[in-house]
Scaffold this active site. Structure first.
Site, PDB file in Angstrom:
ATOM      1  N   HIS A  53      37.142 -11.698  26.661  1.00  0.00           N
ATOM      2  CA  HIS A  53      38.018 -12.791  26.253  1.00  0.00           C
ATOM      3  C   HIS A  53      39.519 -12.476  26.267  1.00  0.00           C
ATOM      4  O   HIS A  53      40.181 -12.555  25.206  1.00  0.00           O
ATOM      5  CB  HIS A  53      37.578 -13.325  24.814  1.00  0.00           C
ATOM      6  N   HIS A 112      32.683 -19.143  30.416  1.00  0.00           N
ATOM      7  CA  HIS A 112      34.290 -19.560  30.644  1.00  0.00           C
ATOM      8  C   HIS A 112      34.817 -19.126  31.824  1.00  0.00           C
ATOM      9  O   HIS A 112      35.751 -19.307  32.045  1.00  0.00           O
ATOM     10  CB  HIS A 112      35.012 -18.544  29.293  1.00  0.00           C
ATOM     11  N   HIS A 235      27.684 -13.956  24.556  1.00  0.00           N
ATOM     12  CA  HIS A 235      27.948 -15.448  24.209  1.00  0.00           C
ATOM     13  C   HIS A 235      28.321 -15.824  22.590  1.00  0.00           C
ATOM     14  O   HIS A 235      28.905 -16.726  22.463  1.00  0.00           O
ATOM     15  CB  HIS A 235      26.806 -16.409  24.795  1.00  0.00           C
TER      16      HIS A 235
END
Lengths: 303, 579
Positions: A53, A112, A235
């Site tokens: 991320h 994503h 996740h």
């Protein structure tokens, strides 16, 4: 030094590549990813990593703990972008490493890695802010379409970003999907990126609005039928870095420490040696120094 | 004239158009490339067209203006062909914006422009105009630029204008708005350098009004002004005034002012000299070490290193050191950390006997501190005390502390500890490296965190350089070569990394006898990463050592040219090619 080595150096310093170079890099990556199966066969030893991320400096920390590419083999379970401040550098570095050392690093797709999601959770905005045009976002989202959906280590450990799908019972059924498209709203490909395990029996609706929730019995049956001893996925945030479930038949690995710069969690990577012996290595967020951007846009997409 | 390359992928005309785009991101992008536009259209058109065009952009978002002032600060003086007067209106407008960093940058650019004006006779007229306009502006923050510009030009203008400027500063110093008074206080240090153009009465009156100000951030900056004053003739004439004002600041009820004072203590001491420091300020430093605020104790402890050179040895022994005994047990770890950073610097000043009696106990206490950061800070300054007491006497007391740190949860602490161990080993020699210490080193070489292993390898290499290959082989290397049979490939790689790092210490006989069989064995490793690193190690050894090792190493490489792994093949082939 060849171009690709130069790009790796630049990216490791936290600097951005020129837009023209990004285009070339993405094309090279597409060539390599194009030849990969939907389910990649990976040989141990390999170190498995969960969500990153966009936390670039924490990715650097991860390499400090686990070792550099190509000395260490890596398998990343997706969710490279969004939420963190440095999704661009993170994704492009991993791509560059993939292009340079295709057999030493494997990248699979997370939920994503999607045009829709990245427009809401930060990657789109970051590309625009750093390049003032949308080209880089376009090049990257095209690469996303080429990422594989899952991996199996030594025919024994099944790796996927989210979880299982009620529409498939065997790993082979994943191999026949057409994956080179935007993540659909439903169906097998969607479920693999979005599903979660939980203490239930069988299948249930997911609060996320995509994918399903599945219980211990589902995992047990899937593992038995496919000759798998462990499902390794990401996740979901794991405060202690990793979380074993269902009698150690499923593990969540999470590699973004202090998630969103405020969750205060520890991160982990799962090191598998040649005999599939498991070592969970924990690490914390990189100590902050003046490495962070001076002008941070405080995003309102932290959930 | 610098010619800038266009790497944007856009035409110059498009960039110029986008200066007025509705989309802020496009405007920012174009503003960032102003120097490219200027360089392409040339100095004449830049002066006559681009700069006036930019004037129209000045009513924009802060985000754009920040980029604009950055862009104009780069090399615009050159890009307008040295005709800096055309830039003045733009910078003047930028001095009136809300963002403080833009104002300050713009004001500093104005200073630069004044200095580079081709017709220096115009400086007075232009600068007075700008200063007066900014001062009279409705926007009170514009006075920020005024206090920056006045000191830059006051010595270049007529007597009348000087009086005007002084009156302007006087008014700013007494302004209703605290932020405006703060501007004056912050930059007063630049103005007082021009004594006696700015006269005694003015300086004293202004400082007196600052020190009575109720805002501590205004009182704070008097310290800087006083330090600047002590370097001028003012100090000889008004020594008592300056010293008294320093003392008032040291006793200020706001800890922020006291903190600022303490932070500058060394500079103050340098300005007034050793005698002046001892007579006037030494006691304040000692008081700060006992202050209620942990911040104060911390900064005072940190400053010990610098002010100790201003004190005499007796005072250090009788007045300073007794206080340190309390600080070493302070409940706040930052305070103890600051002490650890500076206490050892006292050793060279007070001599061996006193160090042994007074500093050593403090050292040993901090060595056992519960906070590992404190212990590491202490270790970083180790040489200060070992130079005085000798390394041997300390080595024994240090080993338990090292052993504990070697197992700390934080891997960075473990890595730092390796460097400390290496320091002792290099200073003392093989006797320090008892079995216990060697075991620590081996543990680090097998640490689960990659960076710790790497640091261990580097330090091992350094040790071997000093202690020699014979000693290393007997005591250490054989055990490291044993790693080749560890199950985990990452640990096996340590063998290869070590060989590469210690290459310069190896002789060819040793390589042929011991290293080569290792490499041959590992070239058959089941994991490709190990095999490709064998290639890297072979080529490194072949190039560095040459001679009779080259052929056997080549054979190893050749055996890997048909490897099933693409990376291994590539490494082997390119290695052979380069030989």
């Amino acid at each position: 030094m060849s171009d690709i080595d130069q790009w790796i150096e630049t990216l490791k310093n936290g600097e951005n590549l020129k837009e023209t170079d990004v285009k070339i890099l993405c094309n090279k990556a597409k060539d390599i990813l194009n030849n990969e199966d939907n389910v990649i066969r990976v040989e141990a030893p390999v170190t498995i990593c969960g969500d990153i991320h966009g936390q670039f400096y924490d990715l650097m920390e991860l390499f400090k703990v686990g070792g550099d590419v190509p000395e260490t083999n890596y398998l990343f379970l997706g969710d490279f972008v969004d939420r963190g401040y440095n999704s661009v550098e993170t994704f492009l570095l991993l791509l560059a490493l993939k292009v340079r050392y295709p057999d030493q690093i494997t990248l699979i797709r997370g939920n994503h890695e999607s045009r829709q999601i990245t427009q809401v959770y930060g990657f789109y905005d970051e590309c625009l802010r750093k390049y003032s045009t949308l080209n880089v976002w376009k090049y990257c989202t095209e690469v996303f379409d080429y990422l594989a959906l899952a991996a199996v280590v030594n025919d024994n450990i099944f790796c996927v970003h989210g979880g299982l799908s009620p529409y498939i019972k065997t790993i082979d059924e994943i191999r026949i999907i057409n994956r080179k498209q935007e993540v659909p709203h439903e169906g097998v490909m969607c479920d693999l990126m979005w599903s979660d395990p939980d203490e239930i029996e069988g299948w249930s609706q997911s609060a996320r609005g995509a994918g399903f929730v599945f219980g211990a019995d589902v995992v047990k049956e899937f593992n038995r039928r496919n000759g798998i001893s462990l499902i390794c996925r990401a996740h979901q945030l794991a405060m202690e870095g990793f979380k074993l479930m269902f009698d150690n038949s499923l593990v969540t690995v999470w590699s973004a420490p202090n998630y969103c710069y405020r969750c205060g969690n520890v991160a982990s990577i799962l090191e598998l040696d040649e005999n599939l012996k498991k070592y969970y290595k924990l690490f914390e967020a990189a100590p902050t120094d003046r490495a962070q951007n001076s002008k941070k846009v405080i995003a309102d997409y932290f959930l | 004239m610098p010619k800038i390359e266009n790497t944007t992928g856009m035409t110059i005309n498009l960039i110029i158009d986008e200066l007025k785009s509705d989309d802020i991101r496009k405007r920012i992008h174009s503003v960032k490339h102003l120097d490219l536009i200027a360089s392409t259209i040339g100095p004449e058109r830049t002066k006559n067209e681009l700069i006036p065009f930019i004037q129209e952009l000045l009513d924009d978002d802060d985000e754009v203006l920040i980029e604009l002032v950055e862009s104009l600060s780069k090399n615009f003086i050159e890009l307008v062909g040295g005709q800096v007067q055309v830039l003045l209106p733009t910078f003047e407008t930028l001095c009136r914006v809300e963002d403080a960093s833009v104002r300050e940058k713009a004001a500093n650019q104005l200073k630069k422009c004044f200095a580079m004006l081709p017709d220096q006779k115009k400086v007075e007229e232009l600068s007075m105009g700008i200063i007066k306009r900014l001062n009279d502006s409705d926007y009170y923050l514009a006075k920020n630029a005024v206090v920056i510009l006045v000191p830059a030009v006051i010595n270049q203008v007529s007597q009348n204008n000087q009086n005007d400027l002084i009156n302007i500063i006087l008014k700013i110093s007494q302004d209703q708005i605290p932020q405006v008074r703060k501007f004056s206080s912050m930059y007063f240090q630049d103005l007082v350098k021009h004594f006696p153009i700015v006269n005694e009465a003015f300086i004293q009156n202004t400082l007196n009004s600052f020190i009575k100000d109720e805002q501590d951030f205004i009182r704070m900056y008097i310290v800087d002004a006083l330090i600047a004053l002590s370097k001028t003739a003012f100090f000889q004439k008004q020594q008592t005034f300056v010293l008294n004002m320093f003392k008032q600041l040291a006793e200020d009820q706001s800890w922020r002012v006291r903190y600022y004072f303490c932070d500058k203590l060394a500079d103050i001491g340098d300005s007034v000299g050793k005698e002046g420091y001892r007579k006037n300020f030494q006691n304040y430093h000692l008081k700060f070490l006992q202050d209620n605020e942990p911040e104060m104790k911390s900064i005072a402890a940190l400053k010990i290193e610098r002010v100790s050179s201003l004190m005499d040895a007796d005072d250090i022994m009788n007045k300073l050191i007794p206080l340190l005994k309390t600080i070493q047990q302070d409940s706040n770890s930052f305070v103890r950390n600051s002490l650890a950073a500076s206490v050892l610097s006292l050793s060279p000043i007070i001599g061996k006997k006193n160090t042994s009696e007074q500093i050593l106990p403090i050292f040993l206490t901090l060595l056992k501190d519960q906070d590992s950061e404190v212990r590491i800070t202490l270790f970083k300054k180790l040489s200060l005390i070992t130079n005085v007491l000798g390394v041997d006497s300390l080595s024994q007391s240090v080993i338990p502390a090292l052993t504990e740190l070697a197992q700390d949860k934080n891997w960075r602490i473990r890595a730092s500890t390796i460097e400390v161990l290496s320091f002792f080993a290099r200073a003392i020699g093989p006797e320090f490296l008892s079995d216990k210490v060697l075991k620590l080193l081996l543990d680090w070489l097998g640490d689960k965190v990659y960076s710790v292993r790497q640091t261990a390898i580097q330090q091992t290499a350094q040790l071997i350089q000093i202690l020699g290959i014979a000693w290393a082989d007997r005591n250490l290397l054989t055990k490291i070569w044993g790693f080749q049979s560890i199950q985990n490939y990452l640990q096996r790689l340590t063998v290869l990394f070590t060989i590469s790092q210690i290459a310069s210490s190896l002789n060819n006989d040793y390589i042929l006898k011991t290293i080569l069989p290792l490499l041959q064995q590992m070239s058959k490793d089941s994991v490709a990463n190990v095999r490709s690193n064998v290639c890297k190690t072979c080529i490194l050894l072949a190039k560095e050592k040459g001679g009779n090792v080259v052929e056997p190493l080549k054979k190893v490489l050749q055996s890997l040219c048909d490897d099933q792994d693409a990376e291994v093949k590539y490494q082997a082939k390119s290695a052979l090619e380069s030989l």
